[in-house]
Write a protein that holds these residues in place. Sequence first.
Motif, PDB file in Angstrom:
ATOM      1  N   VAL A  21      31.166  22.272 -16.039  1.00  0.00           N
ATOM      2  CA  VAL A  21      31.784  23.564 -16.345  1.00  0.00           C
ATOM      3  C   VAL A  21      31.353  24.197 -17.551  1.00  0.00           C
ATOM      4  N   VAL A  22      31.055  23.129 -18.428  1.00  0.00           N
ATOM      5  CA  VAL A  22      30.208  23.483 -19.639  1.00  0.00           C
ATOM      6  C   VAL A  22      28.834  24.038 -19.439  1.00  0.00           C
ATOM      7  N   TRP A  23      28.223  23.395 -18.326  1.00  0.00           N
ATOM      8  CA  TRP A  23      27.010  24.094 -18.117  1.00  0.00           C
ATOM      9  C   TRP A  23      27.080  25.431 -17.465  1.00  0.00           C
ATOM     10  N   ILE A  24      28.012  25.638 -16.719  1.00  0.00           N
ATOM     11  CA  ILE A  24      27.993  27.175 -16.061  1.00  0.00           C
ATOM     12  C   ILE A  24      28.510  28.004 -17.251  1.00  0.00           C
ATOM     13  N   VAL A  25      29.354  27.654 -18.210  1.00  0.00           N
ATOM     14  CA  VAL A  25      29.716  28.488 -19.345  1.00  0.00           C
ATOM     15  C   VAL A  25      28.827  28.880 -20.011  1.00  0.00           C
ATOM     16  N   GLY A  26      28.009  27.783 -20.266  1.00  0.00           N
ATOM     17  CA  GLY A  26      26.658  27.922 -21.139  1.00  0.00           C
ATOM     18  C   GLY A  26      25.822  29.010 -20.401  1.00  0.00           C
ATOM     19  N   LEU A  27      25.340  28.763 -19.295  1.00  0.00           N
ATOM     20  CA  LEU A  27      24.444  29.581 -18.348  1.00  0.00           C
ATOM     21  C   LEU A  27      25.000  31.289 -18.542  1.00  0.00           C
ATOM     22  N   SER A  28      26.144  31.152 -18.406  1.00  0.00           N
ATOM     23  CA  SER A  28      26.709  32.467 -18.521  1.00  0.00           C
ATOM     24  C   SER A  28      26.538  33.287 -19.879  1.00  0.00           C
ATOM     25  N   ARG A  29      26.245  32.719 -20.929  1.00  0.00           N
ATOM     26  CA  ARG A  29      26.243  33.017 -22.255  1.00  0.00           C
ATOM     27  C   ARG A  29      24.760  33.093 -22.869  1.00  0.00           C
ATOM     28  N   VAL A  30      24.057  32.210 -22.170  1.00  0.00           N
ATOM     29  CA  VAL A  30      22.599  32.112 -22.926  1.00  0.00           C
ATOM     30  C   VAL A  30      21.555  32.096 -21.720  1.00  0.00           C
ATOM     31  N   ASP A  31      20.326  32.968 -22.121  1.00  0.00           N
ATOM     32  CA  ASP A  31      19.409  33.150 -21.194  1.00  0.00           C
ATOM     33  C   ASP A  31      18.941  31.726 -20.656  1.00  0.00           C
ATOM     34  N   VAL A  32      18.758  31.680 -19.380  1.00  0.00           N
ATOM     35  CA  VAL A  32      18.224  30.810 -18.836  1.00  0.00           C
ATOM     36  C   VAL A  32      17.058  29.891 -19.295  1.00  0.00           C
ATOM     37  N   SER A  33      16.248  30.828 -19.918  1.00  0.00           N
ATOM     38  CA  SER A  33      14.745  30.104 -20.406  1.00  0.00           C
ATOM     39  C   SER A  33      15.202  29.726 -21.819  1.00  0.00           C
ATOM     40  N   ILE A  34      16.502  29.708 -22.286  1.00  0.00           N
ATOM     41  CA  ILE A  34      16.913  29.022 -23.435  1.00  0.00           C
ATOM     42  C   ILE A  34      17.553  27.964 -23.102  1.00  0.00           C
ATOM     43  N   ALA A  35      18.549  27.982 -21.937  1.00  0.00           N
ATOM     44  CA  ALA A  35      19.470  26.993 -21.642  1.00  0.00           C
ATOM     45  C   ALA A  35      18.772  25.836 -21.013  1.00  0.00           C
ATOM     46  N   TYR A  36      17.947  25.868 -20.128  1.00  0.00           N
ATOM     47  CA  TYR A  36      17.248  24.849 -19.620  1.00  0.00           C
ATOM     48  C   TYR A  36      16.354  23.880 -20.445  1.00  0.00           C
ATOM     49  N   PRO A  37      15.549  24.316 -21.500  1.00  0.00           N
ATOM     50  CA  PRO A  37      14.903  23.396 -22.395  1.00  0.00           C
ATOM     51  C   PRO A  37      15.964  22.857 -23.267  1.00  0.00           C
ATOM     52  N   MET A  38      17.180  23.190 -23.510  1.00  0.00           N
ATOM     53  CA  MET A  38      18.163  22.523 -24.254  1.00  0.00           C
ATOM     54  C   MET A  38      18.767  21.029 -23.483  1.00  0.00           C
ATOM     55  N   LEU A  39      18.551  21.147 -22.213  1.00  0.00           N
ATOM     56  CA  LEU A  39      18.679  19.808 -21.304  1.00  0.00           C
ATOM     57  C   LEU A  39      17.879  18.671 -22.016  1.00  0.00           C
ATOM     58  N   SER A  40      16.589  19.085 -22.413  1.00  0.00           N
ATOM     59  CA  SER A  40      15.700  17.970 -22.936  1.00  0.00           C
ATOM     60  C   SER A  40      16.331  17.220 -24.168  1.00  0.00           C
TER      61      SER A  40
END
Length: 79
Positions: A21-40
């Motif tokens: 749920v947090v990931w989906i909310v995050g993806l809806s508010r942040v560009d994917v090109s920023i969100a995915y690197p945050m996973l690291s």
Amino acid sequence: FKIATQWPIIGGLACYVFSVVVWIVGLSRVDVSIAYPMLSLGYVVNAFAAWYLFGEILSLQRLVGIGIILIGVVVLTRG
């Protein structure tokens, strides 16, 4: 069914659902090109948690790798 209803399993699944749920909310508010690197950053947190909780060694090579990850995240978030 007996295994699936044990509290550790239910707790783990609840944590997983919460993280999705947090990931989906995050993806809806942040560009994917920023969100995915945050996973690291999870690798960084896991490395320090393993050091603190389990006494794993943080060698120079691992610390350099962690530093590279952090520098990469900073570069991507400022770009």
